[in-house]
Design a protein around this motif. Structure first.
Motif, PDB file in Angstrom:
ATOM      1  N   GLY A   1      -1.177  -0.386  13.515  1.00 53.15           N
ATOM      2  CA  GLY A   1      -2.167   0.111  14.583  1.00 53.15           C
ATOM      3  C   GLY A   1      -2.635   1.454  14.730  1.00 53.15           C
ATOM      4  N   GLU A   2      -2.292   2.297  13.559  1.00 50.50           N
ATOM      5  CA  GLU A   2      -2.583   3.703  13.532  1.00 50.50           C
ATOM      6  C   GLU A   2      -4.016   3.782  13.100  1.00 50.50           C
ATOM      7  OE1 GLU A   2       0.301   6.002  11.677  1.00 50.50           O
ATOM      8  OE2 GLU A   2       2.041   5.254  12.426  1.00 50.50           O
ATOM      9  N   ARG A   3      -4.446   5.022  13.025  1.00 47.12           N
ATOM     10  CA  ARG A   3      -5.894   5.336  12.569  1.00 47.12           C
ATOM     11  C   ARG A   3      -6.073   5.573  11.184  1.00 47.12           C
ATOM     12  NH1 ARG A   3     -10.112   7.885  15.895  1.00 47.12           N
ATOM     13  NH2 ARG A   3     -11.540   9.032  14.575  1.00 47.12           N
ATOM     14  N   PRO A   4      -7.125   4.579  10.464  1.00 44.24           N
ATOM     15  CA  PRO A   4      -7.190   4.523   9.337  1.00 44.24           C
ATOM     16  C   PRO A   4      -7.964   5.912   8.757  1.00 44.24           C
ATOM     17  CG  PRO A   4      -8.519   2.766  10.132  1.00 44.24           C
ATOM     18  CD  PRO A   4      -7.777   3.672  11.145  1.00 44.24           C
ATOM     19  N   GLU A   5      -7.452   7.033   8.771  1.00 44.78           N
ATOM     20  CA  GLU A   5      -8.254   8.200   8.205  1.00 44.78           C
ATOM     21  C   GLU A   5      -8.883   8.200   7.021  1.00 44.78           C
ATOM     22  OE1 GLU A   5      -8.875  10.213  10.412  1.00 44.78           O
ATOM     23  OE2 GLU A   5      -7.786  10.075  12.121  1.00 44.78           O
ATOM     24  N   THR A   6      -8.041   7.675   6.005  1.00 46.67           N
ATOM     25  CA  THR A   6      -8.572   7.576   4.639  1.00 46.67           C
ATOM     26  C   THR A   6      -9.783   6.745   4.459  1.00 46.67           C
ATOM     27  OG1 THR A   6      -6.344   7.980   3.524  1.00 46.67           O
ATOM     28  CG2 THR A   6      -7.964   7.141   2.227  1.00 46.67           C
ATOM     29  N   ALA A   7      -9.798   5.507   5.303  1.00 48.69           N
ATOM     30  CA  ALA A   7     -10.915   4.669   5.093  1.00 48.69           C
ATOM     31  C   ALA A   7     -12.179   5.362   5.889  1.00 48.69           C
ATOM     32  CB  ALA A   7     -10.643   3.427   5.854  1.00 48.69           C
ATOM     33  N   LEU A   8     -12.092   6.045   6.771  1.00 49.02           N
ATOM     34  CA  LEU A   8     -13.051   6.652   7.486  1.00 49.02           C
ATOM     35  C   LEU A   8     -13.600   7.919   6.739  1.00 49.02           C
ATOM     36  CD1 LEU A   8     -11.392   6.982  11.213  1.00 49.02           C
ATOM     37  CD2 LEU A   8     -13.339   5.495  10.380  1.00 49.02           C
ATOM     38  N   ASP A   9     -12.722   8.525   6.042  1.00 48.74           N
ATOM     39  CA  ASP A   9     -13.379   9.436   5.094  1.00 48.74           C
ATOM     40  C   ASP A   9     -13.738   9.116   3.806  1.00 48.74           C
ATOM     41  OD1 ASP A   9     -11.962  11.565   6.892  1.00 48.74           O
ATOM     42  OD2 ASP A   9     -10.339  11.698   5.528  1.00 48.74           O
ATOM     43  N   VAL A  10     -13.981   7.921   3.676  1.00 51.32           N
ATOM     44  CA  VAL A  10     -14.608   7.084   2.456  1.00 51.32           C
ATOM     45  C   VAL A  10     -16.289   7.123   2.780  1.00 51.32           C
ATOM     46  CG1 VAL A  10     -14.852   5.211   1.049  1.00 51.32           C
ATOM     47  CG2 VAL A  10     -12.849   6.543   1.326  1.00 51.32           C
TER      48      VAL A  10
ATOM     49  N   PHE B   1      -2.194  -4.688  13.817  1.00 55.12           N
ATOM     50  CA  PHE B   1      -1.605  -5.432  14.706  1.00 55.12           C
ATOM     51  C   PHE B   1      -0.953  -4.538  16.037  1.00 55.12           C
ATOM     52  CE2 PHE B   1      -1.633  -7.968  10.658  1.00 55.12           C
ATOM     53  CZ  PHE B   1      -1.611  -9.119  11.099  1.00 55.12           C
ATOM     54  N   ASP B   2      -0.550  -5.149  16.967  1.00 55.49           N
ATOM     55  CA  ASP B   2      -0.343  -4.371  18.054  1.00 55.49           C
ATOM     56  C   ASP B   2       1.388  -4.252  17.644  1.00 55.49           C
ATOM     57  OD1 ASP B   2       0.855  -3.394  20.521  1.00 55.49           O
ATOM     58  OD2 ASP B   2      -0.031  -4.891  21.659  1.00 55.49           O
ATOM     59  N   PRO B   3       1.807  -2.972  17.556  1.00 49.75           N
ATOM     60  CA  PRO B   3       3.073  -2.792  17.116  1.00 49.75           C
ATOM     61  C   PRO B   3       4.318  -3.154  18.261  1.00 49.75           C
ATOM     62  CG  PRO B   3       2.247  -0.714  17.875  1.00 49.75           C
ATOM     63  CD  PRO B   3       1.041  -1.762  17.880  1.00 49.75           C
ATOM     64  N   ALA B   4       3.704  -3.458  19.703  1.00 46.66           N
ATOM     65  CA  ALA B   4       4.418  -3.970  20.621  1.00 46.66           C
ATOM     66  C   ALA B   4       4.747  -5.310  20.593  1.00 46.66           C
ATOM     67  CB  ALA B   4       4.002  -3.463  21.973  1.00 46.66           C
ATOM     68  N   GLU B   5       3.778  -6.073  19.666  1.00 46.86           N
ATOM     69  CA  GLU B   5       3.757  -7.608  19.796  1.00 46.86           C
ATOM     70  C   GLU B   5       4.297  -8.177  18.485  1.00 46.86           C
ATOM     71  OE1 GLU B   5       0.513 -10.689  20.909  1.00 46.86           O
ATOM     72  OE2 GLU B   5       0.209  -9.838  19.177  1.00 46.86           O
ATOM     73  N   ALA B   6       3.948  -7.767  17.047  1.00 44.15           N
ATOM     74  CA  ALA B   6       4.173  -8.191  16.120  1.00 44.15           C
ATOM     75  C   ALA B   6       4.393  -7.092  14.805  1.00 44.15           C
ATOM     76  CB  ALA B   6       3.156  -8.998  15.527  1.00 44.15           C
ATOM     77  N   ARG B   7       5.182  -7.507  13.916  1.00 45.13           N
ATOM     78  CA  ARG B   7       5.353  -6.578  12.752  1.00 45.13           C
ATOM     79  C   ARG B   7       5.156  -7.383  11.482  1.00 45.13           C
ATOM     80  NH1 ARG B   7      10.269  -7.216  10.652  1.00 45.13           N
ATOM     81  NH2 ARG B   7      11.870  -8.155  11.997  1.00 45.13           N
ATOM     82  N   LEU B   8       5.038  -6.718  10.367  1.00 44.95           N
ATOM     83  CA  LEU B   8       4.848  -7.382   9.165  1.00 44.95           C
ATOM     84  C   LEU B   8       6.205  -7.758   8.672  1.00 44.95           C
ATOM     85  CD1 LEU B   8       2.483  -7.667   7.160  1.00 44.95           C
ATOM     86  CD2 LEU B   8       3.277  -6.018   5.679  1.00 44.95           C
ATOM     87  N   VAL B   9       6.313  -9.009   8.087  1.00 46.72           N
ATOM     88  CA  VAL B   9       7.691  -9.343   7.476  1.00 46.72           C
ATOM     89  C   VAL B   9       7.691  -8.744   5.966  1.00 46.72           C
ATOM     90  CG1 VAL B   9       8.814 -11.214   6.579  1.00 46.72           C
ATOM     91  CG2 VAL B   9       7.726 -11.693   8.848  1.00 46.72           C
ATOM     92  N   GLY B  10       8.559  -7.835   5.679  1.00 49.59           N
ATOM     93  CA  GLY B  10       8.728  -7.358   4.344  1.00 49.59           C
ATOM     94  C   GLY B  10       7.603  -6.103   4.383  1.00 49.59           C
TER      95      GLY B  10
ATOM     96  N   VAL C   1      -3.733 -12.007   3.454  1.00 44.60           N
ATOM     97  CA  VAL C   1      -2.671 -12.752   4.012  1.00 44.60           C
ATOM     98  C   VAL C   1      -1.595 -11.921   4.470  1.00 44.60           C
ATOM     99  CG1 VAL C   1      -1.370 -14.820   3.932  1.00 44.60           C
ATOM    100  CG2 VAL C   1      -3.384 -14.901   2.591  1.00 44.60           C
ATOM    101  N   TYR C   2      -1.319 -12.021   5.866  1.00 40.11           N
ATOM    102  CA  TYR C   2      -0.280 -11.152   6.398  1.00 40.11           C
ATOM    103  C   TYR C   2       0.668 -11.915   7.112  1.00 40.11           C
ATOM    104  CZ  TYR C   2      -4.316  -7.978   6.266  1.00 40.11           C
ATOM    105  OH  TYR C   2      -5.199  -7.153   5.994  1.00 40.11           O
ATOM    106  N   PRO C   3       1.800 -11.998   6.699  1.00 38.50           N
ATOM    107  CA  PRO C   3       3.019 -12.680   7.343  1.00 38.50           C
ATOM    108  C   PRO C   3       3.623 -11.684   8.434  1.00 38.50           C
ATOM    109  CG  PRO C   3       3.660 -11.783   5.164  1.00 38.50           C
ATOM    110  CD  PRO C   3       2.372 -11.341   5.285  1.00 38.50           C
ATOM    111  N   VAL C   4       3.816 -12.296   9.534  1.00 39.42           N
ATOM    112  CA  VAL C   4       4.300 -11.407  10.594  1.00 39.42           C
ATOM    113  C   VAL C   4       5.260 -12.189  11.380  1.00 39.42           C
ATOM    114  CG1 VAL C   4       2.208  -9.992  10.734  1.00 39.42           C
ATOM    115  CG2 VAL C   4       2.327 -12.117  12.183  1.00 39.42           C
ATOM    116  N   VAL C   5       6.105 -11.268  12.133  1.00 41.78           N
ATOM    117  CA  VAL C   5       7.090 -11.805  13.148  1.00 41.78           C
ATOM    118  C   VAL C   5       6.974 -11.083  14.352  1.00 41.78           C
ATOM    119  CG1 VAL C   5       9.019 -10.202  12.393  1.00 41.78           C
ATOM    120  CG2 VAL C   5       9.367 -12.502  13.252  1.00 41.78           C
ATOM    121  N   ARG C   6       7.302 -11.774  15.377  1.00 44.26           N
ATOM    122  CA  ARG C   6       7.272 -11.207  16.831  1.00 44.26           C
ATOM    123  C   ARG C   6       8.347 -10.045  16.789  1.00 44.26           C
ATOM    124  NH1 ARG C   6       7.072 -16.084  20.826  1.00 44.26           N
ATOM    125  NH2 ARG C   6       8.441 -16.829  19.412  1.00 44.26           N
TER     126      ARG C   6
END
Length: 370
Positions: free
Chosen positions: A194-203, A234-243, A271-276
């Motif tokens: 959920g952080e700001r993608p600065e590198t993508a914006l700078d491209v 992803f909302d860091p308060a709701e889900a996180r990446l598995v691995g 494809v993003y695997p996530v867990v609550r």
């Protein structure tokens, strides 16, 4: 007086002492030894018992099977080897050719071997895999993405060459800028949480309205300003990446664009695997496909910024995320949880089908698999 000449003892060759000692030892070992008194008694007793018929047949030679003792030793050794082979195959069944256990997907080694890079649009969806439940240890179980490349390795840049009046170096720059945009927008861990993608914006080319639109969408997302059109978050308060692995598959091509531009086409699925984050271990997968058309314009003809690339078109297809929720985050549906968001209104589609055109998709639909 005898006519036989006297024997000259000096002509007899002398035998060295060490030779005599070797001969004596060998002769002593080979000579039969006199049996002891006890041995003679036992022998005589056995002879008498044999004469009276008190001993079983073949007592001198031993049991009939005794001559196969060596054979039994060989079979025993083979049995040990067979047991070891069975244990090895149980641990790694891919050592067996074909599909002896009827899994329908070849050996385990074949099932997880990474597919070669995609070089053209596939003719149809990938084959269905055997149904398996994703877990924290195996988050891609039962998914076609199990054989896809990991993260950045799936974004393969084609070999650059001069095209449309632009040099090989210009083409290489356009391809690398596209790659940086895809990585930071869809794979960077900070962007995913959920952080700001600065590198993508700078491209992105700042003279376009796209960067301004995305910055507003990131700060104040709503239905008309949705950062998910370009970024996976992803909302860091709701889900996180598995691995730390996101499976990636797609291709990148280029051609001469209008006005001496380098036109780049990118089509990738992530494809993003996530867990609550509530402590449950329910694993869900969200599948995002992005199709981008970018251009590196000629600075001699257009007002452009060096080291930036312009966006001509962008499309996205998001599978397994809540419909009509515009808070700037993906919201996967977990099997053990109640669905969130509005009910799907679009058609049921296969999110792994990279052969279909997503530009005409209307509404938020359901997915046939995750």
């Amino acid at each position: 007086m005898s006519d036989k000449p006297a024997e000259d003892s000096s002509s007899t060759p002398e035998v060295p002492d060490d030779v005599w000692e070797q001969f004596a030892r060998a002769n002593e070992q080979a000579a039969p030894k006199e049996p002891s008194a006890r041995a003679r008694m036992v022998t005589e007793r056995l002879r008498q018992q044999e004469a009276r018929g008190e001993l079983p047949e073949g007592w001198r030679t031993g049991p009939a099977g005794q001559g196969k003792k060596r054979g039994r030793g060989v079979w025993k050794a083979l049995g040990v080897l067979l047991a070891v082979a069975v244990a090895v195959v149980a641990i790694k069944p891919s050592l067996l050719p074909g599909d002896p256990f009827g899994s329908g997907s070849g050996s385990a080694g074949e099932a997880t071997e990474t597919l070669p890079a995609e070089t053209a649009a596939p003719s149809g969806p990938p084959a269905s895999a055997a149904p398996r439940t994703p877990t924290l240890d195996d988050p891609f179980a039962g998914s076609p993405a199990e054989r896809w490349a990991d993260g950045e390795a799936g974004i393969v840049v084609p070999e650059a060459k001069a095209v449309g009046g632009r040099s090989k170096a210009d083409v290489a720059s356009a391809l690398e800028l596209t790659r940086k945009l895809l990585i930071d927008a869809n794979l960077d861990p900070a962007t995913l949480r959920g952080e700001r993608p600065e590198t993508a914006l700078d491209v992105l080319e700042p003279h376009q309205n796209v960067p301004g639109f995305l910055k507003k969408a990131l700060s104040k997302p709503d239905k008309k300003h949705d950062p998910l059109v370009m970024f996976s978050r992803f909302d860091p308060a709701e889900a996180r990446l598995v691995g730390d692995v996101v499976k990636t598959r797609g291709r990148m091509t280029f051609k001469a664009g209008e006005g001496a531009a380098v036109a780049v086409h990118a089509d990738y699925t992530f494809v993003y695997p996530v867990v609550r984050t509530d402590g449950t271990t329910d694993v869900a997968r969200t599948i995002v496909r992005r199709v981008l058309d970018l251009e590196l314009s000629d600075p001699a003809k257009y007002r452009v910024t060096p080291g930036r690339i312009g966006v001509v078109k962008y499309d996205q297809d998001i599978g397994n995320s809540a419909c009509d929720v515009y808070d700037g985050f993906l919201h996967p549906h977990f099997p053990s949880a109640e669905p969130t968001g509005a009910a799907p209104t679009g058609p049921t589609t296969d999110p792994y089908d990279r052969s279909r055109d997503i530009s005409d998709d209307k509404g938020c639909g359901t997915v046939s698999r995750t």
